[in-house]
Design a protein around this motif. Sequence first.
Motif, PDB file in Angstrom:
ATOM      1  N   ILE A 107       0.449   8.407   3.797  1.00 43.71           N
ATOM      2  CA  ILE A 107      -0.921   7.549   3.854  1.00 43.71           C
ATOM      3  C   ILE A 107      -1.104   7.139   5.313  1.00 43.71           C
ATOM      4  CG2 ILE A 107      -2.617   5.670   3.280  1.00 43.71           C
ATOM      5  CD1 ILE A 107      -0.984   5.689   0.490  1.00 43.71           C
ATOM      6  N   GLY A 108      -2.083   7.504   6.017  1.00 44.79           N
ATOM      7  CA  GLY A 108      -2.220   7.409   7.632  1.00 44.79           C
ATOM      8  C   GLY A 108      -2.310   5.803   7.852  1.00 44.79           C
ATOM      9  N   GLU A 109      -2.174   5.241   9.064  1.00 42.97           N
ATOM     10  CA  GLU A 109      -2.065   3.799   9.519  1.00 42.97           C
ATOM     11  C   GLU A 109      -3.455   3.376   9.048  1.00 42.97           C
ATOM     12  OE1 GLU A 109      -0.465   3.458  12.985  1.00 42.97           O
ATOM     13  OE2 GLU A 109      -0.703   0.996  12.928  1.00 42.97           O
ATOM     14  N   ASP A 111      -5.759   4.092   6.741  1.00 45.17           N
ATOM     15  CA  ASP A 111      -6.120   4.092   5.407  1.00 45.17           C
ATOM     16  C   ASP A 111      -5.129   2.999   4.965  1.00 45.17           C
ATOM     17  OD1 ASP A 111      -8.059   5.704   4.950  1.00 45.17           O
ATOM     18  OD2 ASP A 111      -6.756   7.509   5.298  1.00 45.17           O
ATOM     19  N   LEU A 170       3.741   2.507   2.675  1.00 43.64           N
ATOM     20  CA  LEU A 170       2.428   3.236   2.368  1.00 43.64           C
ATOM     21  C   LEU A 170       2.306   4.413   3.286  1.00 43.64           C
ATOM     22  CD1 LEU A 170      -0.296   0.530   2.165  1.00 43.64           C
ATOM     23  CD2 LEU A 170       0.496   2.048   0.310  1.00 43.64           C
ATOM     24  N   ARG A 171       2.916   4.351   4.531  1.00 47.10           N
ATOM     25  CA  ARG A 171       2.769   5.474   5.589  1.00 47.10           C
ATOM     26  C   ARG A 171       3.959   6.289   5.058  1.00 47.10           C
ATOM     27  NH1 ARG A 171       3.652   3.226  11.116  1.00 47.10           N
ATOM     28  NH2 ARG A 171       3.205   5.547  11.750  1.00 47.10           N
ATOM     29  N   PHE A 228       4.661   0.435   6.233  1.00 49.75           N
ATOM     30  CA  PHE A 228       5.700   1.419   6.316  1.00 49.75           C
ATOM     31  C   PHE A 228       5.829   2.086   4.939  1.00 49.75           C
ATOM     32  CE2 PHE A 228       9.657   3.430   6.355  1.00 49.75           C
ATOM     33  CZ  PHE A 228       9.591   4.249   7.474  1.00 49.75           C
TER      34      PHE A 228
END
Lengths: 249, 454
Positions: B401-403, B405, B396-397, B394
Amino acid sequence: MLIIKDLHVSIDGKEILKGINLTVKAGEVHAVMGPNGSGKSTLAAALVGRELFEITSGSVTYQGENLLEMSTEDRARKGLFLGFQYPVEIPGVSIVNFMKTAINEHRKFKGMDPISASDFLKLMRDKKDLVGLHTSLANRSVNEGFSGGEKKKNEIFQMAILEPTLAILDETDSGLDIDAMKTVAGGVNKLRRKDNATIIITHYQRLLDYIIPDFVHVLYKGRIVKSSGKELALELEEKGYDWLNQESE
Amino acid sequence: MNETTPAQDIKQDLISLFRQHTGLLETGSGHIMNLYREQAFNDFDRLGIPTTRNEAYKYTPLEKYLNGNYDVELNVNPFKVDISTIFKCDIPELDTHVVLVLNGFYYAGNLPGIFPPGVIICGLNEASTRFPDIFHKHYSQYADTSADGLVALNTLFAQDGVFIFVPRNTVIEKPIQIINLSHSDKNLRLTRRNLIVAEENSKVDVVLCDHTLSNHSYLANSLTEVFAGENATVNYNRLQNENTLSTQINNLFIHQLGNSRFTGNSISLHGGLVRNNFYATLGGRGCETNLYGLFLCDDSQHVANFILINHASPECTSNQLFKGILEGDATGAFNGKILVQPDAQKTQAYQKNNNILLSPDARMNTKPHLEIYADDVKCSHGATVGQLDPEAMFYLRSRGIGEKDARLLLMFAFAQEIVSKITVPLLQERITELVEKRLKGELSKCNNCDIRCG
């Protein structure tokens, strides 16, 4: 920029937010204050799209679009940023790699080419200075082994790199000593522009000595029970939150 | 009517194969190698193929993999094509002394390079006749045929492989890279046997890679014995990247004398079934043994790592760190045993096994096993089997950043802890790239290799 209308949010079937209304315009700083358990962090989490939180009714419009339909990553790419109350440690992922990936995802979304190595290095250097993040930290794994203050500085550092349109800072002052708080507040102030906005979520008034809000809202038992100018923060500091109990009932 | 089990059938087949070809095997091999065949035969006859009833093989259903029709090459195949036309590794970049082994046999065209005086690098069979004294002192001295039928089987059929001898006070600067090539137009059963002897105060880095050069099923039984003399340093990096029809059984026996250091790093990127057994005997005061492993498996692959570290002397240190990422219906097993002998005081022995399961059907069995007979020791073990940290995902997103990646970043970070321990810097870089490609689901073949071994 952001219009929240009658927002109801539940977690595990328990309603935490019971009809929030809030409008934030470009250039403004809003402070959302309230006692523990009033729903402050829930509001932040719902706005960035945490799956755990179920939106049962209401609407959130961000830059004219329905925010609630967007994925977390798309919200971020459209300029929404959350400074976490508890930043997550990610062993093995360096801050450099993390930020480079994030910037390039933002750029891809805008149809831009990936950032050049030299531009990226310059950006990292400039923003590190802006928030006073120690150089050695930037090469380490994200938040791993960081002190509370370093973690919060790292949040503001990421905010400085990503230059959000709307930043939500969730209890950014908690766990900070006075010097760290001044640095963090200084960073936030330097990032203020006419075309962006900030929502500061805090329990205490003290951060608001350094970041002067345009509006202060009091969140209590899932509702905004009072909104006013910056003087409300001082009133809360003086009287605590107990008086709200009588007022709301 | 007597019903036989698949394991018994395989055993009988192998015994008849041996009986039928004893003459060919023995005339083709040096005298010292033949000395151990009788004992190996008796041990194999007694032990047979380990089944899942054997505690050490409980989670590795070998029968399923060992069954089937395989050709065997029992004499050196004068390989008909020029090896350089089918195989190119980006050697200049890696800067190693390259030694090729084809279907288990040391390639006659190898030109490993120039070494300090006294260093020997040659075929195992050649060593058995040309350097009988050294050979006799070490060959089959560390591999115990009496406990595991597959070790006995290797010794029974052993014919060739690589021999490395580093005399005392000698350092080989560049790594020696052994490349096992498998090439056949039929399914093939292979036996590979290596012996690495590093005398006192010497140092050597060995890199061992596999390449399957055709899309046939290869069943390899590989065994390497390593001797590290007083204060010697041996680094052993193993890259396993074979096609998914392949079965690999690897036994690594390490015998260390006082103050020696051994670091082993096994990266398993691809393979049908990969079984790695590590046996280290810390036979002198102050040894250090590090065993690291990373395995990435998907589809119906199986990777098992079995370790026995025998702290037979005081003041030794051992570390085990194995990490796995499993997807699809993949299964994995980790069985790490630390044995601390009664007089091995001041032992420090650590073990960790962390695994990530990316799909509901992937399975991992992990079992720490400590047997401690000394009272002044520090030992620890820890095992985890879990998913990618949802909090980290979560986080990172939330930065855009897409799931997909975000998952890659986390998996890569997880794997990197092992890769970062590879002792050869350029190899570390290369494997970093390979792991990244592997995790992205791109074929992790070597860049300049003409044949896709994925």
